[in-house]
Design a protein around this motif. Structure first.
Motif, PDB file in Angstrom:
ATOM      1  N   THR A 146       0.833  -1.202   0.000  1.00 15.53           N
ATOM      2  CA  THR A 146       0.000   0.000   0.000  1.00 15.53           C
ATOM      3  C   THR A 146       0.870   1.255   0.000  1.00 15.53           C
ATOM      4  OG1 THR A 146      -1.901   1.057   1.057  1.00 15.53           O
ATOM      5  CG2 THR A 146      -0.241   0.101   2.530  1.00 15.53           C
ATOM      6  N   SER A 148       0.042   5.935   0.506  1.00 13.24           N
ATOM      7  CA  SER A 148      -1.019   6.930   0.695  1.00 13.24           C
ATOM      8  C   SER A 148      -1.727   7.171  -0.641  1.00 13.24           C
ATOM      9  CB  SER A 148      -0.427   8.241   1.198  1.00 13.24           C
ATOM     10  OG  SER A 148       0.316   8.854   0.160  1.00 13.24           O
ATOM     11  N   GLU A 150      -2.405   9.910  -2.080  1.00  9.41           N
ATOM     12  CA  GLU A 150      -1.693  10.954  -2.834  1.00  9.41           C
ATOM     13  C   GLU A 150      -0.469  10.374  -3.538  1.00  9.41           C
ATOM     14  OE1 GLU A 150      -2.767  11.278   0.278  1.00  9.41           O
ATOM     15  OE2 GLU A 150      -4.411  12.683  -0.151  1.00  9.41           O
ATOM     16  N   ARG A 152      -0.002   7.282  -4.412  1.00  6.55           N
ATOM     17  CA  ARG A 152      -0.434   6.367  -5.475  1.00  6.55           C
ATOM     18  C   ARG A 152      -0.906   7.146  -6.691  1.00  6.55           C
ATOM     19  NH1 ARG A 152      -4.791   3.450  -3.640  1.00  6.55           N
ATOM     20  NH2 ARG A 152      -4.974   4.351  -1.589  1.00  6.55           N
ATOM     21  N   ASP A 201       4.270  -0.583   3.291  1.00  2.30           N
ATOM     22  CA  ASP A 201       3.847   0.763   2.887  1.00  2.30           C
ATOM     23  C   ASP A 201       4.980   1.397   2.086  1.00  2.30           C
ATOM     24  OD1 ASP A 201       3.302   3.510   2.718  1.00  2.30           O
ATOM     25  OD2 ASP A 201       2.063   3.426   4.528  1.00  2.30           O
ATOM     26  N   THR A 203       4.933   4.391   0.566  1.00  3.87           N
ATOM     27  CA  THR A 203       4.801   5.847   0.386  1.00  3.87           C
ATOM     28  C   THR A 203       6.168   6.523   0.296  1.00  3.87           C
ATOM     29  OG1 THR A 203       2.744   5.780   1.647  1.00  3.87           O
ATOM     30  CG2 THR A 203       3.730   7.953   1.328  1.00  3.87           C
TER      31      THR A 203
END
Ligand code: DC
Length: 224
Positions: A146, A148, A150, A152, A201, A203
């Motif tokens: 995954t 965030s 934004e 992605r 994550d 991000t």
């Protein structure tokens, strides 16, 4: 022979396709992109004038068509009744249609069975939305990838801009949020991390760091 598969789920634009593709290549296993199969069904519905909102017609369509995949050195090709639709399934319209047809229990049942058959023949890294929960519940490695919304949306927007697409960032972000909403709140097997999945994550990670993180998780799990 025991086939060892890797299950990977995650929301739209988490980089699953590209990260999973490269990780699979380095691990020497095939990459099965299950999203492409839902996209192939969504595309076929549109082409045949069937509304993705029409559950009965879409479920019937799923039973009537033959969705298959072929793997080459360039990655997965996705076929409907033998016709290669790989180049037609990445449009925003098909994305939303794929997400819509993926809501139906009858469609999911057929897709899951098909994907389980494919993964039982050869080791694969399988990516999608319900892989850890349904398709490969016994996979020794499960990853929930995954980032965030934004982050992605930004990655997707940069990719589109690179191809000359002028869609504004806000529209891409709105599409990401709309599809998250539909995928995470559907009645049948909504997208969420299973308890036994490692959450990754990305991000703050770039592409190479993300691939390395996946490989690290695989290695650690296999040594357990
Ligand atoms: O991974 P993707 O963005 O190509 O997937 C397109 C859509 O297909 C996604 O929005 C939801 C659906 N999908 C699904 O319901 N189950 C899967 N295993 C993979 C995709």
């Amino acid at each position: 022979m025991m086939i060892l598969n890797i299950a990977m789920d995650g929301p739209v634009g988490a980089g699953k396709s590209s990260i999973a593709g490269e990780a699979a290549r380095r691990l020497g296993v095939l990459h099965l992109d299950t999203g492409a199969m839902y996209r192939a069904l969504g595309l076929t519905a549109i082409e045949r004038g069937i509304s993705p909102e029409d559950e009965a017609a879409v479920t019937q369509l799923m039973r009537a068509v033959d969705i298959s995949v072929a793997h080459s050195e360039f990655g997965q090709r996705t076929l409907v009744d033998g016709r290669d639709v790989t180049g037609l399934i990445r449009t925003p319209e098909v994305s939303m249609a794929a997400s819509a047809v993926g809501r139906y229990a009858g469609v999911r049942r057929e897709m899951v069975a098909l994907q389980q058959r494919l993964a039982s023949t050869t080791p694969m890294l399988v990516d999608g939305r319900d892989i850890c929960l349904r398709v490969l519940p016994d996979a020794p490695v499960k990853i929930y990838l995954t980032a965030s919304p934004e982050a992605r949306a930004r990655r997707r927007w940069l990719e589109m801009t690179g191809k000359g697409d002028e869609t504004p960032f806000e529209a891409v972000l709105a599409d990401v949020i709309a599809r998250d909403e539909q995928d995470m709140n559907r009645d049948v097997d909504p997208l969420r991390p299973t308890e036994d999945a490692v959450i990754l994550d990305t991000t703050e990670l770039d592409f190479e760091q993300s691939v390395e993180a996946v490989l690290r998780i695989v290695k650690e799990k296999y040594h357990e």
